[in-house]
Scaffold this active site. Structure first.
Site, PDB file in Angstrom:
ATOM      1  N   LYS A  54       0.848  -1.205   0.000  1.00  0.00           N
ATOM      2  CA  LYS A  54       0.000   0.000   0.000  1.00  0.00           C
ATOM      3  C   LYS A  54       0.880   1.250   0.000  1.00  0.00           C
ATOM      4  CE  LYS A  54      -3.951  -2.228   2.214  1.00  0.00           C
ATOM      5  NZ  LYS A  54      -4.737  -2.531   3.419  1.00  0.00           N
ATOM      6  N   GLN A  98      -4.568  -0.918   9.550  1.00  0.00           N
ATOM      7  CA  GLN A  98      -4.574  -2.278   9.002  1.00  0.00           C
ATOM      8  C   GLN A  98      -5.186  -3.250  10.004  1.00  0.00           C
ATOM      9  OE1 GLN A  98      -3.755  -2.997   5.887  1.00  0.00           O
ATOM     10  NE2 GLN A  98      -4.012  -5.202   6.066  1.00  0.00           N
ATOM     11  N   ASP A 121     -10.995   3.310   4.023  1.00  0.00           N
ATOM     12  CA  ASP A 121     -11.438   1.912   3.931  1.00  0.00           C
ATOM     13  C   ASP A 121     -12.949   1.819   3.718  1.00  0.00           C
ATOM     14  OD1 ASP A 121      -9.477  -0.132   4.098  1.00  0.00           O
ATOM     15  OD2 ASP A 121      -9.092   0.361   6.207  1.00  0.00           O
TER      16      ASP A 121
HETATM   17  N1  GUN Z   1      -7.008  -6.292   6.309  1.00  0.00           N
HETATM   18  C1  GUN Z   1      -7.401  -7.086   5.286  1.00  0.00           C
HETATM   19  N2  GUN Z   1      -8.051  -6.353   4.350  1.00  0.00           N
HETATM   20  C2  GUN Z   1      -8.069  -5.081   4.815  1.00  0.00           C
HETATM   21  C3  GUN Z   1      -8.570  -3.862   4.268  1.00  0.00           C
HETATM   22  O1  GUN Z   1      -9.158  -3.796   3.187  1.00  0.00           O
HETATM   23  N3  GUN Z   1      -8.365  -2.755   5.036  1.00  0.00           N
HETATM   24  C4  GUN Z   1      -7.730  -2.811   6.232  1.00  0.00           C
HETATM   25  N4  GUN Z   1      -7.597  -1.678   6.909  1.00  0.00           N
HETATM   26  N5  GUN Z   1      -7.253  -3.923   6.756  1.00  0.00           N
HETATM   27  C5  GUN Z   1      -7.415  -5.050   6.035  1.00  0.00           C
END
Ligand code: GUN
Length: 299
Positions: A54, A98, A121
């Site tokens: 990311k 996350q 998100d």
């Molecule tokens: N962990 C697994 N997928 C995601 C996501 O799309 N966003 C976040 N913040 N954590 C995750």
């Protein structure tokens, strides 16, 4: 039949380029550099990989990425204090915490603490509600990326029977809403559904988001269906040597690709789209916060 392979990696690269061009454009007009704060608590190996990707892609698109790494002993109070600081930092446009979080931290409380206009998100209840009400919102990245692949593959989705296997807040539920908004007829199936194979066989569009490796078999797929595999599962691969593993989806790819008209691979399907849509959400959040317009197809 042998299905077309939906190349999410190539589509995401194009989308990332488009976002990068838009970032350069708005900054050229004097807007501040869009900035994403990424918060990682603990050392979960899968989360480390996701967060690294990311951050790398955010920076490649010309946006600022600010990483906050906290030890796995971090208390909920400490994490909430960081979020409060990021909420009030005018230079930050998006906040991503996350998941999963260590056991001592309640993920719902953390999501609830992020100001909805920086919730890239799309997990905050305000964004969830706005999506269901058909109002402008920040949309969860994985289902949105899946939708872009479906529209690119099929064009108009009106009237299609869409079956979503999985009812998570991150994928299944928002995917249902996005497909409903495209005039699909929606079925959300899950672990308690009766005769899951028969339900899946009704699908023109089959979205698998259950987190069970290769659960969806070829004879669950209607001939000609489009299959979107959201699963990312690591499984043992003894054929590659002792102790080796490989990544696979929720769909049995070899079988399903004999029946479907198009299918996403794992890896290289939905995964890269999730990151591209995170960048998109960060730019959309920045444009709303600072009051500038983006090209029409961003909204
Ligand atoms: N962990 C697994 N997928 C995601 C996501 O799309 N966003 C976040 N913040 N954590 C995750």
């Amino acid at each position: 039949m042998s299905a077309d392979i939906i190349d999410g990696k190539a589509f995401a690269a194009k989308l990332t380029q488009t976002i990068g061009d838009a970032v350069a454009n708005v900054m050229g007009s004097g807007a501040p550099q869009p900035a994403l704060a990424v918060v990682l608590v603990g050392e979960d190996p899968a989360s480390e990989v996701y967060v690294r990707n990311k951050i790398k892609t955010t920076e490649a698109s010309g946006m600022l990425s600010i990483e906050h790494r906290l030890p796995d002993t971090t208390s909920q109070t400490e994490l909430l204090a960081l979020i409060d600081q990021l909420n009030h930092d005018n230079a930050i446009d998006g906040i991503l915490v996350q998941l999963p979080l260590p056991d001592q931290i309640n993920a719902d409380a953390v999501i609830d603490a992020i100001t909805p206009d920086k919730d890239v998100d799309g997990f905050h209840i305000v964004n969830v509600g706005r999506l269901w009400a058909g109002l402008p919102s920040l949309v969860p990245c994985t289902p949105f990326g899946s939708l872009l692949l479906l529209k690119d593959t099929l064009g108009d989705l009106s009237g299609k029977n869409a079956v979503i296997v999985g009812r998570s807040n991150i994928v299944g539920k928002p995917m249902a809403q996005l497909l409903l908004a495209e005039n699909c007829t929606i079925t959300v199936a899950h672990s308690r559904s009766k005769d899951l194979p028969a339900i899946c066989r009704e699908a023109d569009i089959l979205v698998a988001a259950v987190g069970r490796p290769e659960m969806i078999r070829g004879d669950w797929v209607k001939p000609g269906a489009v299959v979107i595999d959201v699963g990312i599962n690591r499984i043992p691969a003894p054929e590659r040597g002792e102790g080796k593993t490989r990544i696979t989806g929720d769909v049995h790819f070899e079988e399903a690709s004999q029946v479907a008209s198009a299918i996403t691979p794992v890896p290289g399907g939905v995964g890269p789209m999730t990151i591209a849509c995170l960048l998109r959400n960060t730019l959309v959040a920045a444009s709303r916060r600072h009051g500038y317009a983006l090209p029409a197809d961003f909204e």
